[in-house]
Design an enzyme around this catalytic site. Structure first.
Site, PDB file in Angstrom:
ATOM      1  N   ALA A  13       0.817  -1.216   0.000  1.00  0.00           N
ATOM      2  CA  ALA A  13       0.000   0.000   0.000  1.00  0.00           C
ATOM      3  C   ALA A  13       0.849   1.264   0.000  1.00  0.00           C
ATOM      4  O   ALA A  13       0.344   2.367  -0.113  1.00  0.00           O
ATOM      5  CB  ALA A  13      -0.934  -0.012   1.202  1.00  0.00           C
ATOM      6  N   ARG A  18       9.968   7.712  -3.292  1.00  0.00           N
ATOM      7  CA  ARG A  18      11.370   7.841  -3.700  1.00  0.00           C
ATOM      8  C   ARG A  18      11.662   7.236  -5.077  1.00  0.00           C
ATOM      9  O   ARG A  18      12.733   7.430  -5.630  1.00  0.00           O
ATOM     10  CB  ARG A  18      12.292   7.228  -2.630  1.00  0.00           C
ATOM     11  CG  ARG A  18      12.500   8.179  -1.465  1.00  0.00           C
ATOM     12  CD  ARG A  18      13.247   7.505  -0.341  1.00  0.00           C
ATOM     13  NE  ARG A  18      12.396   6.583   0.410  1.00  0.00           N
ATOM     14  CZ  ARG A  18      12.843   5.707   1.300  1.00  0.00           C
ATOM     15  NH1 ARG A  18      14.129   5.617   1.532  1.00  0.00           N
ATOM     16  NH2 ARG A  18      12.002   4.924   1.950  1.00  0.00           N
ATOM     17  N   ARG A 426      12.066  -6.687 -61.942  1.00  0.00           N
ATOM     18  CA  ARG A 426      12.916  -5.500 -62.099  1.00  0.00           C
ATOM     19  C   ARG A 426      13.128  -5.244 -63.593  1.00  0.00           C
ATOM     20  O   ARG A 426      12.895  -6.127 -64.423  1.00  0.00           O
ATOM     21  CB  ARG A 426      14.259  -5.722 -61.411  1.00  0.00           C
ATOM     22  CG  ARG A 426      14.966  -6.991 -61.832  1.00  0.00           C
ATOM     23  CD  ARG A 426      16.410  -6.969 -61.376  1.00  0.00           C
ATOM     24  NE  ARG A 426      16.997  -8.247 -61.068  1.00  0.00           N
ATOM     25  CZ  ARG A 426      17.735  -8.969 -61.924  1.00  0.00           C
ATOM     26  NH1 ARG A 426      17.896  -8.571 -63.169  1.00  0.00           N
ATOM     27  NH2 ARG A 426      18.286 -10.098 -61.550  1.00  0.00           N
TER      28      ARG A 426
HETATM   29  C1  UD1 Z   1       9.734  -2.488   8.116  1.00  0.00           C
HETATM   30  C2  UD1 Z   1       9.776  -3.136   9.509  1.00  0.00           C
HETATM   31  C3  UD1 Z   1      11.237  -3.163   9.995  1.00  0.00           C
HETATM   32  C4  UD1 Z   1      12.078  -3.933   9.006  1.00  0.00           C
HETATM   33  C5  UD1 Z   1      11.950  -3.343   7.602  1.00  0.00           C
HETATM   34  C6  UD1 Z   1      12.605  -4.245   6.610  1.00  0.00           C
HETATM   35  C7  UD1 Z   1       7.693  -2.557  10.645  1.00  0.00           C
HETATM   36  C8  UD1 Z   1       7.042  -1.709  11.651  1.00  0.00           C
HETATM   37  N1  UD1 Z   1       8.986  -2.347  10.411  1.00  0.00           N
HETATM   38  O1  UD1 Z   1      10.146  -1.153   8.264  1.00  0.00           O
HETATM   39  O2  UD1 Z   1      11.314  -3.789  11.245  1.00  0.00           O
HETATM   40  O3  UD1 Z   1      13.436  -3.927   9.416  1.00  0.00           O
HETATM   41  O4  UD1 Z   1      10.559  -3.225   7.216  1.00  0.00           O
HETATM   42  O5  UD1 Z   1      12.596  -3.651   5.344  1.00  0.00           O
HETATM   43  O6  UD1 Z   1       7.053  -3.443  10.097  1.00  0.00           O
HETATM   44  N2  UD1 Z   1       2.957  -0.796   4.202  1.00  0.00           N
HETATM   45  C9  UD1 Z   1       1.611  -0.748   3.942  1.00  0.00           C
HETATM   46  N3  UD1 Z   1       0.816   0.015   4.727  1.00  0.00           N
HETATM   47  C10 UD1 Z   1       1.302   0.712   5.788  1.00  0.00           C
HETATM   48  C11 UD1 Z   1       2.683   0.666   6.051  1.00  0.00           C
HETATM   49  C12 UD1 Z   1       3.488  -0.105   5.243  1.00  0.00           C
HETATM   50  O7  UD1 Z   1       1.140  -1.390   3.014  1.00  0.00           O
HETATM   51  O8  UD1 Z   1       0.493   1.354   6.440  1.00  0.00           O
HETATM   52  C13 UD1 Z   1       3.811  -1.638   3.376  1.00  0.00           C
HETATM   53  C14 UD1 Z   1       4.806  -0.843   2.521  1.00  0.00           C
HETATM   54  O9  UD1 Z   1       4.256  -0.560   1.258  1.00  0.00           O
HETATM   55  C15 UD1 Z   1       5.977  -1.806   2.418  1.00  0.00           C
HETATM   56  C16 UD1 Z   1       5.905  -2.593   3.722  1.00  0.00           C
HETATM   57  O10 UD1 Z   1       4.599  -2.441   4.205  1.00  0.00           O
HETATM   58  O11 UD1 Z   1       5.805  -2.712   1.357  1.00  0.00           O
HETATM   59  C17 UD1 Z   1       6.934  -2.123   4.736  1.00  0.00           C
HETATM   60  O12 UD1 Z   1       6.700  -0.775   5.055  1.00  0.00           O
HETATM   61  P1  UD1 Z   1       7.888   0.235   5.233  1.00  0.00           P
HETATM   62  O13 UD1 Z   1       7.334   1.552   5.474  1.00  0.00           O
HETATM   63  O14 UD1 Z   1       8.886   0.074   4.144  1.00  0.00           O
HETATM   64  O15 UD1 Z   1       8.535  -0.315   6.602  1.00  0.00           O
HETATM   65  P2  UD1 Z   1       9.981  -0.020   7.123  1.00  0.00           P
HETATM   66  O16 UD1 Z   1       9.976   1.261   7.836  1.00  0.00           O
HETATM   67  O17 UD1 Z   1      10.982  -0.229   6.077  1.00  0.00           O
END
Ligand code: UD1
Ligand code: MG
Length: 453
Positions: A13, A18, A426
């Site tokens: 979602a 970036r 031709r």
């Molecule tokens: C997350 C993990 C972190 C881990 C890292 C690895 C959590 C709280 N943290 O952090 O421990 O080390 O991934 O890459 O889980 N997404 C949604 N809806 C939301 C939030 C996120 O669909 O409301 C999806 C994002 O699109 C993505 C995934 O969940 O595909 C991870 O979200 P992201 O924001 O990248 O989490 P990180 O902060 O990287």
């Protein structure tokens, strides 16, 4: 294992700002396939019979794309992006169907190895409630840290919530979790949002489960399994890792790659043993190559089927629908589209063959063009077995050249040619004795007269 039911919940979602792209992040491709489709494939390979896609940003586009790569997946829209636990709960209806195993995966982490998922599921089968896939890195910044006590995982702490001491931990959360289906909703519903970001963290279920005395474990996988794509540099990095893996797999299965780092495969390339691929070859989607073919340098091949012992390139372009039968040859600077090149036929130099069939053993001379398009419609050219098309001929479709037909070089062929006939399209050559010299003298004196005046 196979008798245990499994649902994968794939989170996708996020906005992916970036990437700086109009396309939702997880639809950017690796090896010609959207990265989220790689995740779906891995889940399927690990035995997840059902898939739930959690989408938000670009929901319509995502739904449409998912019909192609995961037609059976159910999509759930997470209206507000309130954290990873909140995202998983968007798929509550799917989870509550009562699966044995739930795999939570990220749509932007495409290099996950099905073996890692299978190992996590095996732990669930033995009674573990939550399995977290971790990885070790010398640069853990940005990742959730795995907090262990007495060899047990007791919590995952997000970077922003870590103490200075916890920040030094190098064992990190890769983002992939396997949760016992029976416990999943109970654990997820207990997650709050008292943390630095005010989000519902999926990672909190570790602490909740551990506090309830449930078995929680962290397993270790290589960094690739956790490689999340946030920008196009990371996209290229993931592509590189994918290609390296695939090249090795191809070589170990009997394909010679002279300079493997210069050959690019698609997610679905099939290539038989004893095929030799020279440097700088690109395979787009839909390529099938049988055993013992030679693909010479700088060829660009997409949607093509190449039978055994064919010879392609150098500098050949095979486009969708190119179908080369055994021992066919398509040489340098030739383009073939939607055409069958029958057994042993040769299309050797500087030629375009589109919407056509070239009969077995036929020889197509340099510079031959099938004129298949009148600006509105496409037309078919059929060239019979053993025919010979002289160099620099234009075959204006629709047209048939019979078996053993012979086309004189430089012809423009607009009428079909029967079997074994010879066709000239031709003007007949005229040769005038001494006229060359006479012409030269005339031009020379005219030029001299112009200079004087
Ligand atoms: C997350 C993990 C972190 C881990 C890292 C690895 C959590 C709280 N943290 O952090 O421990 O080390 O991934 O890459 O889980 N997404 C949604 N809806 C939301 C939030 C996120 O669909 O409301 C999806 C994002 O699109 C993505 C995934 O969940 O595909 C991870 O979200 P992201 O924001 O990248 O989490 P990180 O902060 O990287
Ligand atoms: Mg991330």
């Amino acid at each position: 294992m196979s008798q245990r039911s499994c649902l994968s919940v794939i989170l996708a979602a996020g906005e992916g700002t970036r990437m700086k792209s109009a396309l939702p992040k997880v639809l950017h491709k690796i090896a010609g396939l959207p990265m989220v489709a790689h995740v779906v494939k891995a889940a399927e390979a690990a035995g997840a019979g059902d898939q739930a896609l959690v989408i938000g940003h670009g929901a319509e586009e995502m739904r449409k794309a998912a019909q192609k790569f995961a037609p059976k997946a159910e999509s759930f829209v997470q209206e507000k992006r309130l954290g990873t636990a909140h995202a998983v709960l968007a798929a509550r209806d799917a989870i509550s169907k009562g699966y044995d195993d739930i795999l939570v995966m990220f749509g932007d982490t495409p290099l996950i190895d099905p073996e890692v998922l299978i190992a996590a599921r095996q732990k669930l089968a033995k009674g573990t409630a939550v399995v977290v896939v971790g990885f070790r890195t010398s640069n853990p910044s940005g990742y959730g840290r795995l907090i262990e006590k007495g060899g047990k995982l007791i919590a995952i702490r997000e970077e922003k919530d870590c103490t200075d001491e916890e920040k030094k931990i190098t064992f990190c959360n890769g983002g992939l979790m396997a949760i016992a289906g029976k416990q999943a909703l109970k654990l997820l519903d207990a997650v709050g949002h008292k943390n630095a970001k005010g989000e519902y963290y999926l990672t909190d279920i570790v602490e909740i489960a551990a506090a309830q005395g449930l078995d929680v474990v962290a397993t270790e996988a290589s960094f690739e399994n956790a490689l999340g794509i946030n920008n196009r540099a990371e996209l290229a990095e993931a592509e590189g890792i994918w290609q390296t893996r695939r090249r090795r797999e191809a070589m170990l299965s009997g394909v010679t790659l002279i300079a493997p780092e210069t050959v690019f495969f698609s997610h679905d390339t099939e290539i038989g043993a004893d095929t030799i691929v020279e440097p700088n070859v690109w395979f787009g989607p839909g390529v099938k190559i049988a055993a013992g073919a030679k693909i010479h340098a700088f060829s660009h091949i997409e949607g093509a089927t190449i039978a055994s012992d064919c010879d392609v390139g150098p500098f050949a372009r095979l486009r969708p629908g190119a179908d080369l039968k055994q021992k066919a040859k398509v040489g340098n600077f030739c383009e073939v589209k939607q055409a069958t090149i029958e057994e042993g036929a040769k299309v050797n130099h500087l030629t375009y063959i589109g919407d056509a069939r070239i009969g077995a053993g036929a020889n197509i001379g340099a510079g031959t063009i099938t004129c298949n398009y009148d600006g509105y419609s496409k037309f078919f050219t059929d060239i019979g077995e053993g025919a010979f098309v002289g160099s620099n001929s234009s075959l204006v479709a629709p047209i048939t050249i019979g078996k053993g037909g012979y086309i004189a070089s430089g012809s423009v062929i607009t009428e079909s040619v029967p079997d074994d006939a010879l066709a000239f399209g031709r003007a007949r050559q005229r040769t005038l004795a001494g006229k060359g010299k006479e012409l030269r003298e005339r031009f020379a004196s005219a030029a001299a007269a112009r200079k004087k005046s």
